[in-house]
Design a protein around this motif. Structure first.
Motif, PDB file in Angstrom:
ATOM      1  N   VAL A  26       0.823  -1.204   0.000  1.00 43.83           N
ATOM      2  CA  VAL A  26       0.000   0.000   0.000  1.00 43.83           C
ATOM      3  C   VAL A  26       0.860   1.258   0.000  1.00 43.83           C
ATOM      4  O   VAL A  26       0.555   2.217  -0.710  1.00 43.83           O
ATOM      5  CB  VAL A  26      -0.968   0.006   1.211  1.00 43.83           C
ATOM      6  CG1 VAL A  26      -1.639   1.351   1.377  1.00 43.83           C
ATOM      7  CG2 VAL A  26      -2.019  -1.061   1.047  1.00 43.83           C
ATOM      8  N   GLY A  27       1.937   1.249   0.758  1.00 40.88           N
ATOM      9  CA  GLY A  27       2.806   2.426   0.811  1.00 40.88           C
ATOM     10  C   GLY A  27       3.380   2.776  -0.545  1.00 40.88           C
ATOM     11  O   GLY A  27       3.471   3.956  -0.901  1.00 40.88           O
ATOM     12  N   ASN A  28       3.779   1.765  -1.310  1.00 39.99           N
ATOM     13  CA  ASN A  28       4.319   2.017  -2.654  1.00 39.99           C
ATOM     14  C   ASN A  28       3.249   2.582  -3.579  1.00 39.99           C
ATOM     15  O   ASN A  28       3.506   3.531  -4.333  1.00 39.99           O
ATOM     16  CB  ASN A  28       4.899   0.736  -3.255  1.00 39.99           C
ATOM     17  CG  ASN A  28       6.135   0.267  -2.531  1.00 39.99           C
ATOM     18  OD1 ASN A  28       6.796   1.035  -1.837  1.00 39.99           O
ATOM     19  ND2 ASN A  28       6.444  -1.000  -2.662  1.00 39.99           N
ATOM     20  N   ILE A  29       2.073   1.981  -3.544  1.00 46.24           N
ATOM     21  CA  ILE A  29       0.976   2.480  -4.393  1.00 46.24           C
ATOM     22  C   ILE A  29       0.638   3.915  -4.007  1.00 46.24           C
ATOM     23  O   ILE A  29       0.472   4.781  -4.865  1.00 46.24           O
ATOM     24  CB  ILE A  29      -0.274   1.582  -4.264  1.00 46.24           C
ATOM     25  CG1 ILE A  29       0.036   0.153  -4.704  1.00 46.24           C
ATOM     26  CG2 ILE A  29      -1.436   2.155  -5.070  1.00 46.24           C
ATOM     27  CD1 ILE A  29      -1.056  -0.855  -4.368  1.00 46.24           C
ATOM     28  N   SER A  30       0.556   4.155  -2.708  1.00 44.83           N
ATOM     29  CA  SER A  30       0.241   5.476  -2.190  1.00 44.83           C
ATOM     30  C   SER A  30       1.241   6.522  -2.709  1.00 44.83           C
ATOM     31  O   SER A  30       0.852   7.588  -3.191  1.00 44.83           O
ATOM     32  CB  SER A  30       0.246   5.445  -0.662  1.00 44.83           C
ATOM     33  OG  SER A  30       0.131   6.730  -0.131  1.00 44.83           O
ATOM     34  N   ASP A  31       2.515   6.204  -2.610  1.00 44.79           N
ATOM     35  CA  ASP A  31       3.562   7.124  -3.076  1.00 44.79           C
ATOM     36  C   ASP A  31       3.517   7.321  -4.588  1.00 44.79           C
ATOM     37  O   ASP A  31       3.593   8.448  -5.082  1.00 44.79           O
ATOM     38  CB  ASP A  31       4.947   6.612  -2.677  1.00 44.79           C
ATOM     39  CG  ASP A  31       5.184   6.644  -1.175  1.00 44.79           C
ATOM     40  OD1 ASP A  31       4.437   7.353  -0.461  1.00 44.79           O
ATOM     41  OD2 ASP A  31       6.109   5.942  -0.718  1.00 44.79           O
ATOM     42  N   GLN A  32       3.397   6.231  -5.317  1.00 47.60           N
ATOM     43  CA  GLN A  32       3.441   6.304  -6.780  1.00 47.60           C
ATOM     44  C   GLN A  32       2.224   7.005  -7.364  1.00 47.60           C
ATOM     45  O   GLN A  32       2.325   7.678  -8.390  1.00 47.60           O
ATOM     46  CB  GLN A  32       3.552   4.895  -7.375  1.00 47.60           C
ATOM     47  CG  GLN A  32       4.869   4.235  -7.079  1.00 47.60           C
ATOM     48  CD  GLN A  32       4.852   2.741  -7.389  1.00 47.60           C
ATOM     49  OE1 GLN A  32       3.911   2.220  -7.978  1.00 47.60           O
ATOM     50  NE2 GLN A  32       5.902   2.053  -6.967  1.00 47.60           N
ATOM     51  N   GLU A  33       1.083   6.867  -6.724  1.00 47.95           N
ATOM     52  CA  GLU A  33      -0.154   7.429  -7.274  1.00 47.95           C
ATOM     53  C   GLU A  33      -0.624   8.683  -6.542  1.00 47.95           C
ATOM     54  O   GLU A  33      -1.675   9.228  -6.867  1.00 47.95           O
ATOM     55  CB  GLU A  33      -1.264   6.368  -7.263  1.00 47.95           C
ATOM     56  CG  GLU A  33      -0.945   5.120  -8.060  1.00 47.95           C
ATOM     57  CD  GLU A  33      -0.737   5.391  -9.544  1.00 47.95           C
ATOM     58  OE1 GLU A  33      -1.288   6.386 -10.074  1.00 47.95           O
ATOM     59  OE2 GLU A  33      -0.007   4.597 -10.180  1.00 47.95           O
ATOM     60  N   ASN A  34       0.138   9.116  -5.545  1.00 51.33           N
ATOM     61  CA  ASN A  34      -0.207  10.314  -4.775  1.00 51.33           C
ATOM     62  C   ASN A  34      -1.605  10.186  -4.137  1.00 51.33           C
ATOM     63  O   ASN A  34      -2.458  11.049  -4.304  1.00 51.33           O
ATOM     64  CB  ASN A  34      -0.116  11.560  -5.663  1.00 51.33           C
ATOM     65  CG  ASN A  34      -0.063  12.828  -4.844  1.00 51.33           C
ATOM     66  OD1 ASN A  34       0.389  12.832  -3.700  1.00 51.33           O
ATOM     67  ND2 ASN A  34      -0.547  13.912  -5.424  1.00 51.33           N
ATOM     68  N   ILE A  35      -1.788   9.087  -3.427  1.00 51.71           N
ATOM     69  CA  ILE A  35      -3.044   8.801  -2.733  1.00 51.71           C
ATOM     70  C   ILE A  35      -2.745   8.754  -1.241  1.00 51.71           C
ATOM     71  O   ILE A  35      -1.798   8.075  -0.833  1.00 51.71           O
ATOM     72  CB  ILE A  35      -3.628   7.439  -3.182  1.00 51.71           C
ATOM     73  CG1 ILE A  35      -3.869   7.415  -4.692  1.00 51.71           C
ATOM     74  CG2 ILE A  35      -4.913   7.120  -2.419  1.00 51.71           C
ATOM     75  CD1 ILE A  35      -4.240   6.039  -5.243  1.00 51.71           C
ATOM     76  N   PRO A  36      -3.522   9.436  -0.414  1.00 57.22           N
ATOM     77  CA  PRO A  36      -3.291   9.359   1.035  1.00 57.22           C
ATOM     78  C   PRO A  36      -3.342   7.900   1.513  1.00 57.22           C
ATOM     79  O   PRO A  36      -4.283   7.164   1.215  1.00 57.22           O
ATOM     80  CB  PRO A  36      -4.439  10.172   1.630  1.00 57.22           C
ATOM     81  CG  PRO A  36      -4.862  11.094   0.530  1.00 57.22           C
ATOM     82  CD  PRO A  36      -4.629  10.339  -0.740  1.00 57.22           C
ATOM     83  N   ARG A  37      -2.310   7.498   2.239  1.00 53.58           N
ATOM     84  CA  ARG A  37      -2.134   6.096   2.615  1.00 53.58           C
ATOM     85  C   ARG A  37      -3.310   5.520   3.402  1.00 53.58           C
ATOM     86  O   ARG A  37      -3.797   4.436   3.112  1.00 53.58           O
ATOM     87  CB  ARG A  37      -0.831   5.918   3.383  1.00 53.58           C
ATOM     88  CG  ARG A  37      -0.579   4.463   3.718  1.00 53.58           C
ATOM     89  CD  ARG A  37       0.677   4.262   4.531  1.00 53.58           C
ATOM     90  NE  ARG A  37       0.779   2.870   4.892  1.00 53.58           N
ATOM     91  CZ  ARG A  37       1.854   2.136   4.716  1.00 53.58           C
ATOM     92  NH1 ARG A  37       2.930   2.665   4.203  1.00 53.58           N
ATOM     93  NH2 ARG A  37       1.864   0.878   5.075  1.00 53.58           N
ATOM     94  N   LYS A  38      -3.769   6.210   4.427  1.00 52.53           N
ATOM     95  CA  LYS A  38      -4.863   5.693   5.263  1.00 52.53           C
ATOM     96  C   LYS A  38      -6.134   5.508   4.438  1.00 52.53           C
ATOM     97  O   LYS A  38      -6.847   4.523   4.594  1.00 52.53           O
ATOM     98  CB  LYS A  38      -5.135   6.620   6.456  1.00 52.53           C
ATOM     99  CG  LYS A  38      -4.078   6.548   7.528  1.00 52.53           C
ATOM    100  CD  LYS A  38      -4.156   5.210   8.228  1.00 52.53           C
ATOM    101  CE  LYS A  38      -3.173   5.154   9.372  1.00 52.53           C
ATOM    102  NZ  LYS A  38      -3.034   3.813   9.906  1.00 52.53           N
ATOM    103  N   PHE A  39      -6.409   6.462   3.557  1.00 52.42           N
ATOM    104  CA  PHE A  39      -7.585   6.367   2.691  1.00 52.42           C
ATOM    105  C   PHE A  39      -7.431   5.178   1.747  1.00 52.42           C
ATOM    106  O   PHE A  39      -8.369   4.399   1.545  1.00 52.42           O
ATOM    107  CB  PHE A  39      -7.745   7.675   1.918  1.00 52.42           C
ATOM    108  CG  PHE A  39      -9.082   7.869   1.257  1.00 52.42           C
ATOM    109  CD1 PHE A  39     -10.226   7.222   1.695  1.00 52.42           C
ATOM    110  CD2 PHE A  39      -9.191   8.733   0.186  1.00 52.42           C
ATOM    111  CE1 PHE A  39     -11.455   7.425   1.076  1.00 52.42           C
ATOM    112  CE2 PHE A  39     -10.415   8.942  -0.441  1.00 52.42           C
ATOM    113  CZ  PHE A  39     -11.541   8.286   0.002  1.00 52.42           C
ATOM    114  N   LEU A  40      -6.224   4.991   1.207  1.00 52.28           N
ATOM    115  CA  LEU A  40      -5.970   3.877   0.300  1.00 52.28           C
ATOM    116  C   LEU A  40      -6.114   2.540   1.020  1.00 52.28           C
ATOM    117  O   LEU A  40      -6.644   1.586   0.452  1.00 52.28           O
ATOM    118  CB  LEU A  40      -4.587   4.000  -0.335  1.00 52.28           C
ATOM    119  CG  LEU A  40      -4.225   2.910  -1.335  1.00 52.28           C
ATOM    120  CD1 LEU A  40      -5.229   2.850  -2.482  1.00 52.28           C
ATOM    121  CD2 LEU A  40      -2.815   3.135  -1.864  1.00 52.28           C
ATOM    122  N   GLU A  41      -5.677   2.451   2.258  1.00 46.69           N
ATOM    123  CA  GLU A  41      -5.823   1.205   3.014  1.00 46.69           C
ATOM    124  C   GLU A  41      -7.291   0.807   3.131  1.00 46.69           C
ATOM    125  O   GLU A  41      -7.645  -0.363   2.962  1.00 46.69           O
ATOM    126  CB  GLU A  41      -5.199   1.352   4.406  1.00 46.69           C
ATOM    127  CG  GLU A  41      -3.687   1.375   4.378  1.00 46.69           C
ATOM    128  CD  GLU A  41      -3.055   1.699   5.729  1.00 46.69           C
ATOM    129  OE1 GLU A  41      -3.784   2.046   6.689  1.00 46.69           O
ATOM    130  OE2 GLU A  41      -1.813   1.620   5.811  1.00 46.69           O
TER     131      GLU A  41
END
Length: 149
Positions: A26-41
């Motif tokens: 999730v952290g990698n996706i969050s960084d690569q796509e500029n998505i807030p990590r908690k929301f992405l989880e």
């Protein structure tokens, strides 16, 4: 209008579809796509429950698509994140509800027009996959239009 939740889900799944590794954290996706990590989880958890992704814990773990990218349609993702695709509940195929203020669905002009809108939008989203979207990222490839399918 497409919610931010749906946009992030689409971006995350496209990330997984194009990944060169079997799974992404999730952290990698969050960084690569500029998505807030908690929301992405939260989004990824919903996508997992819906059977669109699988997850594995541990150092080599992360998320991966539950089926090939050409078998995950945009409509599947949007219905998980946003619910109905239709703009009125009375024309929804999967989430039908009678409108509270409608006295007769048979003659309702709004229902007739928005049923056409729903059909047109659903026809596109039900037939466009993550794989189709990836092809659009490569200018040398094209996705066939509905007319040629």
């Amino acid at each position: 209008m497409l919610s931010q939740r749906a946009r992030y889900a689409l971006k995350a799944l496209l990330n997984l579809a194009r990944a060169d590794r079997p799974s992404q954290q999730v952290g990698n996706i969050s960084d690569q796509e500029n998505i807030p990590r908690k929301f992405l989880e939260t989004i990824m958890s919903d996508l997992r429950r819906a059977g669109l992704v699988t997850s594995q814990r541990g150092s080599g773990g992360g998320y991966r698509l539950a089926r090939p990218a050409d078998r995950i349609m945009f409509a599947d993702i949007i219905r998980v994140t946003d619910g109905p695709i239709s703009m009125l509940p009375c024309v929804s195929r999967n989430f039908y509800e009678q409108c509270e203020d409608c006295s007769n669905e048979e003659i309702c002009a709004l229902r007739k027009i928005f049923a056409e809108v729903r059909t047109a939008v659903a026809d596109i989203l039900d037939h466009r996959s993550l794989a189709d979207a990836l092809l659009l990222e490569r200018p040398e490839k094209t996705v066939p239009s509905k007319a040629s399918v």
